[in-house]
Design a protein around this motif. Structure first.
Motif, mmCIF file in Angstrom:
data_model
loop_
_atom_site.group_PDB
_atom_site.id
_atom_site.type_symbol
_atom_site.label_atom_id
_atom_site.label_comp_id
_atom_site.label_asym_id
_atom_site.label_seq_id
_atom_site.Cartn_x
_atom_site.Cartn_y
_atom_site.Cartn_z
ATOM 1 N N ASN A 187 -3.528 25.547 14.097
ATOM 2 C CA ASN A 187 -4.094 25.811 15.407
ATOM 3 C C ASN A 187 -3.096 26.594 16.238
ATOM 4 O OD1 ASN A 187 -2.655 23.992 17.599
ATOM 5 N ND2 ASN A 187 -2.899 22.695 15.776
ATOM 6 N N PHE A 188 -3.601 27.271 17.233
ATOM 7 C CA PHE A 188 -2.780 27.838 18.309
ATOM 8 C C PHE A 188 -3.505 27.515 19.609
ATOM 9 C CE2 PHE A 188 -5.491 31.108 16.490
ATOM 10 C CZ PHE A 188 -6.142 31.646 17.578
ATOM 11 N N HIS A 189 -2.742 27.300 20.660
ATOM 12 C CA HIS A 189 -3.361 26.866 21.913
ATOM 13 C C HIS A 189 -2.608 27.430 23.103
ATOM 14 C CE1 HIS A 189 -0.526 23.735 20.567
ATOM 15 N NE2 HIS A 189 -0.193 23.620 21.858
ATOM 16 N N VAL A 190 -3.362 27.702 24.132
ATOM 17 C CA VAL A 190 -2.808 28.153 25.407
ATOM 18 C C VAL A 190 -2.679 26.920 26.297
ATOM 19 C CG1 VAL A 190 -3.169 29.638 27.424
ATOM 20 C CG2 VAL A 190 -3.865 30.429 25.139
ATOM 21 N N SER A 191 -1.473 26.674 26.802
ATOM 22 C CA SER A 191 -1.228 25.453 27.565
ATOM 23 C C SER A 191 -0.020 25.661 28.487
ATOM 24 C CB SER A 191 -0.959 24.270 26.616
ATOM 25 O OG SER A 191 0.259 24.491 25.909
ATOM 26 N N THR A 192 0.366 24.576 29.150
ATOM 27 C CA THR A 192 1.568 24.568 30.012
ATOM 28 C C THR A 192 2.700 23.826 29.325
ATOM 29 O OG1 THR A 192 0.833 22.529 31.115
ATOM 30 C CG2 THR A 192 0.121 24.637 32.072
ATOM 31 N N HIS A 193 2.614 23.617 28.011
ATOM 32 C CA HIS A 193 3.620 22.822 27.303
ATOM 33 C C HIS A 193 4.987 23.483 27.335
ATOM 34 C CE1 HIS A 193 0.106 21.014 24.744
ATOM 35 N NE2 HIS A 193 0.081 20.622 26.010
ATOM 36 N N SER A 194 5.035 24.790 27.393
ATOM 37 C CA SER A 194 6.330 25.483 27.381
ATOM 38 C C SER A 194 6.909 25.673 28.775
ATOM 39 C CB SER A 194 6.168 26.839 26.695
ATOM 40 O OG SER A 194 5.244 27.665 27.394
ATOM 41 N N ALA A 195 6.213 25.260 29.804
ATOM 42 C CA ALA A 195 6.717 25.427 31.175
ATOM 43 C C ALA A 195 7.885 24.488 31.431
ATOM 44 C CB ALA A 195 5.602 25.172 32.181
ATOM 45 N N THR A 196 8.849 24.940 32.243
ATOM 46 C CA THR A 196 10.011 24.101 32.559
ATOM 47 C C THR A 196 9.621 22.884 33.377
ATOM 48 O OG1 THR A 196 10.432 25.521 34.480
ATOM 49 C CG2 THR A 196 11.585 26.063 32.430
ATOM 50 N N ALA A 197 8.607 23.026 34.210
ATOM 51 C CA ALA A 197 8.121 21.896 35.008
ATOM 52 C C ALA A 197 6.607 21.855 34.909
ATOM 53 C CB ALA A 197 8.560 22.039 36.465
ATOM 54 N N GLN A 198 6.091 20.713 34.536
ATOM 55 C CA GLN A 198 4.662 20.570 34.360
ATOM 56 C C GLN A 198 3.963 20.437 35.716
ATOM 57 O OE1 GLN A 198 2.923 20.767 31.459
ATOM 58 N NE2 GLN A 198 4.890 21.340 30.543
ATOM 59 N N PRO A 199 2.870 21.208 35.931
ATOM 60 C CA PRO A 199 2.133 21.102 37.197
ATOM 61 C C PRO A 199 1.367 19.792 37.259
ATOM 62 C CG PRO A 199 0.985 22.560 35.695
ATOM 63 C CD PRO A 199 2.263 22.193 35.006
ATOM 64 N N GLN A 200 1.034 19.390 38.469
ATOM 65 C CA GLN A 200 0.315 18.133 38.652
ATOM 66 C C GLN A 200 -1.128 18.235 38.147
ATOM 67 O OE1 GLN A 200 1.390 15.145 39.655
ATOM 68 N NE2 GLN A 200 3.483 15.951 39.772
ATOM 69 N N ASN A 201 -1.831 19.270 38.532
ATOM 70 C CA ASN A 201 -3.242 19.429 38.164
ATOM 71 C C ASN A 201 -3.491 20.855 37.660
ATOM 72 O OD1 ASN A 201 -4.185 16.757 39.007
ATOM 73 N ND2 ASN A 201 -3.797 17.496 41.102
ATOM 74 N N PRO A 202 -3.091 21.157 36.427
ATOM 75 C CA PRO A 202 -3.322 22.510 35.900
ATOM 76 C C PRO A 202 -4.808 22.771 35.710
ATOM 77 C CG PRO A 202 -2.507 21.063 34.188
ATOM 78 C CD PRO A 202 -2.449 20.268 35.454
ATOM 79 N N ASP A 203 -5.216 23.963 36.125
ATOM 80 C CA ASP A 203 -6.625 24.363 36.043
ATOM 81 C C ASP A 203 -6.791 25.264 34.820
ATOM 82 O OD1 ASP A 203 -9.186 25.332 36.340
ATOM 83 O OD2 ASP A 203 -9.019 25.651 38.498
ATOM 84 N N MET A 204 -7.523 24.765 33.822
ATOM 85 C CA MET A 204 -7.686 25.508 32.573
ATOM 86 C C MET A 204 -9.024 26.236 32.474
ATOM 87 S SD MET A 204 -5.174 25.679 30.536
ATOM 88 C CE MET A 204 -3.511 25.033 30.522
ATOM 89 N N THR A 205 -9.700 26.455 33.584
ATOM 90 C CA THR A 205 -10.908 27.294 33.534
ATOM 91 C C THR A 205 -10.497 28.701 33.108
ATOM 92 O OG1 THR A 205 -10.671 27.751 35.896
ATOM 93 C CG2 THR A 205 -12.140 25.944 35.257
ATOM 94 N N HIS A 206 -11.310 29.333 32.288
ATOM 95 C CA HIS A 206 -10.854 30.578 31.672
ATOM 96 C C HIS A 206 -12.042 31.440 31.252
ATOM 97 C CE1 HIS A 206 -11.549 27.721 28.401
ATOM 98 N NE2 HIS A 206 -11.883 28.782 27.665
ATOM 99 N N VAL A 207 -11.709 32.666 30.923
ATOM 100 C CA VAL A 207 -12.639 33.633 30.315
ATOM 101 C C VAL A 207 -11.919 34.263 29.131
ATOM 102 C CG1 VAL A 207 -13.966 35.747 30.608
ATOM 103 C CG2 VAL A 207 -13.802 34.113 32.496
ATOM 104 N N ILE A 208 -12.556 34.205 27.955
ATOM 105 C CA ILE A 208 -11.977 34.823 26.756
ATOM 106 C C ILE A 208 -12.545 36.227 26.613
ATOM 107 C CG2 ILE A 208 -11.684 34.654 24.259
ATOM 108 C CD1 ILE A 208 -12.079 31.647 24.504
#
Length: 348
Positions: A187-208
């Motif tokens: 698998n590959f995934h787009v996320s905030t896992h690589s961010a230095t600080a995790q946001p409180q409420n990340p918004d993952m709404t998107h358009v491919i």
């Protein structure tokens, strides 16, 4: 008994009497019994003798005897209105079929087949991936790409051949990347896992915008799912929800008329949406692309109808149409003549 007497005894006797009892051929000039008369020429032909001035003992070979299309004089034929109508219709029908076959001969046909194999053995067990996705409510410094598979690969924050473009005055981000995956489930995934600080409420709404594998095929005759997720809109979904796209990748080969092959991949997709919690109880959404490869390969091959088949078809069209039209015209003409005879019999 001479040859002339054997074949034409009456003519020989008459010639002898008319010539004064002299054999035909020894008479004087211009006489009835002259050897140059019609009777002598007929005798000569009957005996196989060459004509005066001939160059041999037999008749010359006539190549025209091999003509199987013997010509009939026009004064022995009879035109009819029915025959004219059938002839015009026959020619129009032949023209229509000829143009149809010509169009099919010029047009390139794409034939597909299925087989079990790995077509691109020179790729080193890799598949090129192109991803273009927009997250209008997530900052670019928080967006990252992670890759993992069953061969032990686990890469967080992949940045090679990738680009992040800010959207909505920096409030959003468009991620564009080209990377490779192994030909094993992963698998590959787009996320905030690589961010230095995790946001409180990340918004993952998107358009491919685009997700494709392998070479890009832009062929009109092939309608496949090479970019099945292109245009997928999840802007109205739950901002904190994770998205799972389950892909079944099918290897595809396209071979043009010159024999050049291009390797691409089609895929089918199923998706689900859910809210995921971490071990600390926080919601960490992501956009997952889980893939597996199909052992079946689809091959598209460009082909053009061979010339001999086109010629055979045209001959069949012309010959068959003329034959059927001739039979139809003959039946109509025979029926018409029979009807005329019936009418004449009634008159008498």
């Amino acid at each position: 008994m001479g040859c002339a007497e054997r074949h034409f005894p009456a003519a020989a006797a008459a010639a002898s009497v008319a010539g004064g009892g002299r054999p035909a051929g020894r008479g004087g000039r211009g006489g009835v019994g002259s050897g140059r008369g019609p009777t002598r020429r007929a005798a000569r032909l009957a005996c196989g003798a060459p004509s005066p001035g001939g160059g041999g003992g037999t008749m010359p070979f006539d190549f025209r005897r091999f003509d199987i299309y013997r010509k009939v004089p026009k004064d022995l034929t009879q035109p009819t209105y029915t025959g004219a109508i059938i002839s015009v219709c026959c020619c129009l029908f032949i023209l229509f079929l000829f143009l149809s076959e010509l169009t099919g001969f010029i047009t390139t046909e794409v034939v597909n087949e299925l087989y079990v194999d790995d077509p691109d053995k020179d790729s080193g067990g890799k598949i090129d991936v192109s991803l273009n996705i927009s997250l209008p409510n997530l900052h670019c410094e928080l967006v990252g790409l992670d890759i993992q598979d069953e061969m032990g690969r686990h890469e967080v924050g992949h940045i090679d051949n990738s680009m992040k473009v800010p959207l909505n005055n920096g409030a959003g981000c468009r991620f564009e990347g080209q990377f490779s995956i192994n030909k094993v489930p992963g698998n590959f995934h787009v996320s905030t896992h690589s961010a230095t600080a995790q946001p409180q409420n990340p918004d993952m709404t998107h358009v491919i915008h685009k997700l494709s594998f392998g070479d890009t095929l832009q062929v009109q005759n092939v309608h496949g799912a090479f970019n099945a997720l292109g245009g997928a809109d999840r802007l109205t979904s739950n901002p904190l929800a994770s998205h799972d796209y389950i892909l079944k990748i099918v290897p595809t080969v396209y071979e043009d008329k010159s024999g050049k092959q291009r390797y691409s991949y089609q895929y089918t997709v199923a998706n689900k949406e859910y809210v995921a919690y971490s071990h600390t109880g926080r919601i960490i959404p992501a956009i997952w692309f889980r893939y597996d490869l199909s052992p079946i390969t689809v091959k598209y091959t460009e082909r053009r109808q061979p010339l001999y088949r086109f010629i055979t078809t045209i001959c069949a069209i012309i010959g068959g149409t003329f034959t059927v039209a001739g039979i139809l015209d003959s039946c109509i003409f025979t029926a018409s003549e029979a009807w005329k005879k019936i009418q004449l019999g009634k008159m008498h």
